[in-house]
Design a protein around this motif. Structure first.
Motif, PDB file in Angstrom:
ATOM      1  N   UNK A 158       0.841  -1.199   0.000  1.00  0.00           N
ATOM      2  CA  UNK A 158       0.000   0.000   0.000  1.00  0.00           C
ATOM      3  C   UNK A 158       0.871   1.243   0.000  1.00  0.00           C
ATOM      4  N   UNK A 159       1.933   1.222   0.799  1.00  0.00           N
ATOM      5  CA  UNK A 159       2.880   2.343   0.805  1.00  0.00           C
ATOM      6  C   UNK A 159       3.578   2.484  -0.545  1.00  0.00           C
ATOM      7  N   UNK A 160       3.981   1.374  -1.126  1.00  0.00           N
ATOM      8  CA  UNK A 160       4.625   1.415  -2.438  1.00  0.00           C
ATOM      9  C   UNK A 160       3.688   1.993  -3.491  1.00  0.00           C
ATOM     10  N   UNK A 161       2.407   1.611  -3.424  1.00  0.00           N
ATOM     11  CA  UNK A 161       1.418   2.138  -4.379  1.00  0.00           C
ATOM     12  C   UNK A 161       1.249   3.640  -4.217  1.00  0.00           C
ATOM     13  N   UNK A 162       1.270   4.139  -2.975  1.00  0.00           N
ATOM     14  CA  UNK A 162       1.158   5.584  -2.738  1.00  0.00           C
ATOM     15  C   UNK A 162       2.390   6.320  -3.261  1.00  0.00           C
ATOM     16  N   UNK A 163       3.570   5.714  -3.101  1.00  0.00           N
ATOM     17  CA  UNK A 163       4.799   6.334  -3.605  1.00  0.00           C
ATOM     18  C   UNK A 163       4.770   6.425  -5.127  1.00  0.00           C
ATOM     19  N   UNK A 186      -5.625  -3.283   6.582  1.00  0.00           N
ATOM     20  CA  UNK A 186      -5.177  -2.440   5.468  1.00  0.00           C
ATOM     21  C   UNK A 186      -5.816  -1.060   5.553  1.00  0.00           C
ATOM     22  N   UNK A 187      -7.115  -1.005   5.856  1.00  0.00           N
ATOM     23  CA  UNK A 187      -7.793   0.287   5.987  1.00  0.00           C
ATOM     24  C   UNK A 187      -7.213   1.098   7.135  1.00  0.00           C
ATOM     25  N   UNK A 188      -7.012   0.425   8.254  1.00  0.00           N
ATOM     26  CA  UNK A 188      -6.467   1.108   9.417  1.00  0.00           C
ATOM     27  C   UNK A 188      -5.069   1.657   9.131  1.00  0.00           C
ATOM     28  N   UNK A 189      -4.213   0.830   8.553  1.00  0.00           N
ATOM     29  CA  UNK A 189      -2.845   1.264   8.262  1.00  0.00           C
ATOM     30  C   UNK A 189      -2.813   2.350   7.192  1.00  0.00           C
ATOM     31  N   UNK A 190      -3.717   2.245   6.232  1.00  0.00           N
ATOM     32  CA  UNK A 190      -3.771   3.272   5.195  1.00  0.00           C
ATOM     33  C   UNK A 190      -4.096   4.635   5.784  1.00  0.00           C
ATOM     34  N   UNK A 191      -4.917   4.660   6.831  1.00  0.00           N
ATOM     35  CA  UNK A 191      -5.240   5.938   7.458  1.00  0.00           C
ATOM     36  C   UNK A 191      -3.983   6.601   8.017  1.00  0.00           C
ATOM     37  N   UNK A 192      -3.028   5.802   8.492  1.00  0.00           N
ATOM     38  CA  UNK A 192      -1.771   6.358   8.995  1.00  0.00           C
ATOM     39  C   UNK A 192      -0.806   6.687   7.864  1.00  0.00           C
ATOM     40  N   UNK A 193      -0.798   5.880   6.830  1.00  0.00           N
ATOM     41  CA  UNK A 193       0.053   6.189   5.676  1.00  0.00           C
ATOM     42  C   UNK A 193      -0.339   7.522   5.049  1.00  0.00           C
ATOM     43  N   UNK A 194      -1.624   7.818   5.060  1.00  0.00           N
ATOM     44  CA  UNK A 194      -2.099   9.077   4.488  1.00  0.00           C
ATOM     45  C   UNK A 194      -1.830  10.263   5.402  1.00  0.00           C
TER      46      UNK A 194
END
Length: 412
Positions: free
Chosen positions: A254-259, A365-373
């Motif tokens: 998910x982090x790689x996709x955001x990068x 994944x949803x929870x972690x994505x909230x922190x990645x954002x």
């Protein structure tokens, strides 16, 4: 009339497989324009296949059974959701007699709370040491989280070794092929550690919260009134640890996709439906577990092709998720392909949210994505590649990041 199975040219393709990794299967089937191709790897004949019909075949327990040497890739774990195939996560184990009593709704909420706490700690640590290796950070964080959740005490001076052992245990394949020896050694060390803890708990020498899974499993009684043996308790703990830690790779990707797609970040902060589209596209695009392995229990004909008894059959998960007849531009990361097509959209993720309708993987994944954002990064120049010889997959050279400030936007 019997239809011959297309034979991959050449005597043995071990070198091709080690060089190309799990991309090998899709490349061969695409080259022959077939969904069933026979090959030979490590001196063993196998039939590789993909697609929805093949999924139904490999999940047929009367015709095929899991390949015992790699039971972690059992087709029994395969699931399909919104057209995407992947191996099921912790939720699969609800079929076990003890599981519903041990992993309750309260346990899932506690898991979410623990992950939140670990994320908050990491973000604070990154403010002091902003240069990080993201994959290594996630590996350690998830080991701490799963041990906290299960109730397994872990000392700071043992954390690095425990993390290394658990990651070696989770890593089924490496660039050197089947990672048997290193994985076996790591598994032995983890088992000795956990057996020691179970014995100490049962002898009353250590005290564990009675609501923790380690405690509940250690004193769980089956239908006949017998408690599980030490080895049985440890086996179930290892199953949970492996499933949980392997699913953390989705956070890495998910982090790689955001990068690689920074333009998506603003929309993800405001559009809950798009969050689910993004998560499904991450699962489709990266396919961290690329195939499932089974063996025929009997000879049979399928789609007019003959399958002999004891034939190894590999179901190509990645190839199914990239099938050119199903997915438009499958090599492109595009969450929009799922807009208006998802069968389930969960509730807004917040501290008070109810994520019980989601699988554990999607929930985390949803929870972690909230922190990645909520985090901003400087991404140093580096090769962000994923080699297909790693199962579960992970970026080949880790992900080096420079954390520079926290943008306190609202949680998704």
């Amino acid at each position: 009339m019997v239809k011959p199975i297309v034979q991959d040219k050449g005597m043995d393709h071990t070198i091709d497989f080690l060089r190309e990794g799990y991309f090998y299967f899709s490349k061969r089937m695409n080259a022959y324009h077939e969904d069933v191709v026979q090959s030979r790897i490590f001196g063993r004949k196998l039939i590789m296949t993909r697609g929805k019909e093949a999924l139904e075949l490999v999940k047929n327990n009367t015709m095929l059974e899991p390949e015992k040497s790699i039971a972690e890739l059992s087709p029994n774990l395969l699931t399909e959701e919104n057209g995407i195939c992947y191996l099921a996560d912790i939720d699969y184990y609800y079929e076990k007699e003890w599981f519903p009593q041990v992993l309750t709704a309260e346990q899932r909420k506690e898991l979410e709370s623990i992950i939140r706490q670990r994320w908050e700690e990491r973000i604070e640590a990154w403010k002091i040491n902003p240069s990080i290796h993201f994959v290594a950070e996630m590996e350690e964080m998830w080991v701490i989280a799963v041990c906290n959740w299960l109730g397994i005490p872990i000392r700071a001076n043992n954390l690095q070794q425990r993390t290394t052992d658990i990651q070696e245990f989770v890593q089924l394949f490496s660039k050197y092929g089947l990672n048997r020896w290193k994985r076996h050694q790591a598994k032995n060390r983890i088992e000795k550690w956990l057996i020691f803890l179970v014995r100490q708990l049962r002898a009353g020498r250590i005290h564990i919260d009675e609501e923790k899974i380690l405690y509940k499993l250690s004193w769980y009684e089956d239908k006949s009134g017998h408690i599980l043996s030490n080895k049985e308790v440890v086996h179930e703990l290892l199953t949970l640890i492996r499933s949980f830690v392997a699913s953390s790779r989705w956070v890495v990707f998910s982090q790689l996709a955001l990068i690689e797609n920074p333009e998506l970040k603003e929309r993800l902060q405001d559009d809950q439906e798009y969050v689910h589209c993004f998560i499904h596209e991450v699962i489709r695009y990266y396919s961290i577990i690329p195939f499932a392995a089974a063996k025929t229990q009997q000879q049979f004909f399928w789609r007019d092709m003959f399958f002999p008894k004891n034939q190894l059959v590999l179901f190509d998960i990645r190839g199914t998720n990239y099938h050119p007849d199903v997915w438009s531009e499958p090599e492109v990361f595009r969450p929009d392909r799922f807009l208006g097509k998802l069968s389930h959209i969960g509730t807004e993720l917040s501290n008070e949210s109810d994520s019980d309708k989601d699988s554990v993987t999607v929930q985390l994944m949803k929870l972690s994505l909230s922190y990645l954002l909520r985090t901003d990064w400087v991404v140093p120049d580096q090769a962000l590649t994923c080699h297909g010889s790693e199962v579960p997959a992970k970026p080949q050279n880790d992900i080096r990041l420079e954390f520079y400030h926290e943008d306190f936007v609202k949680d998704i």
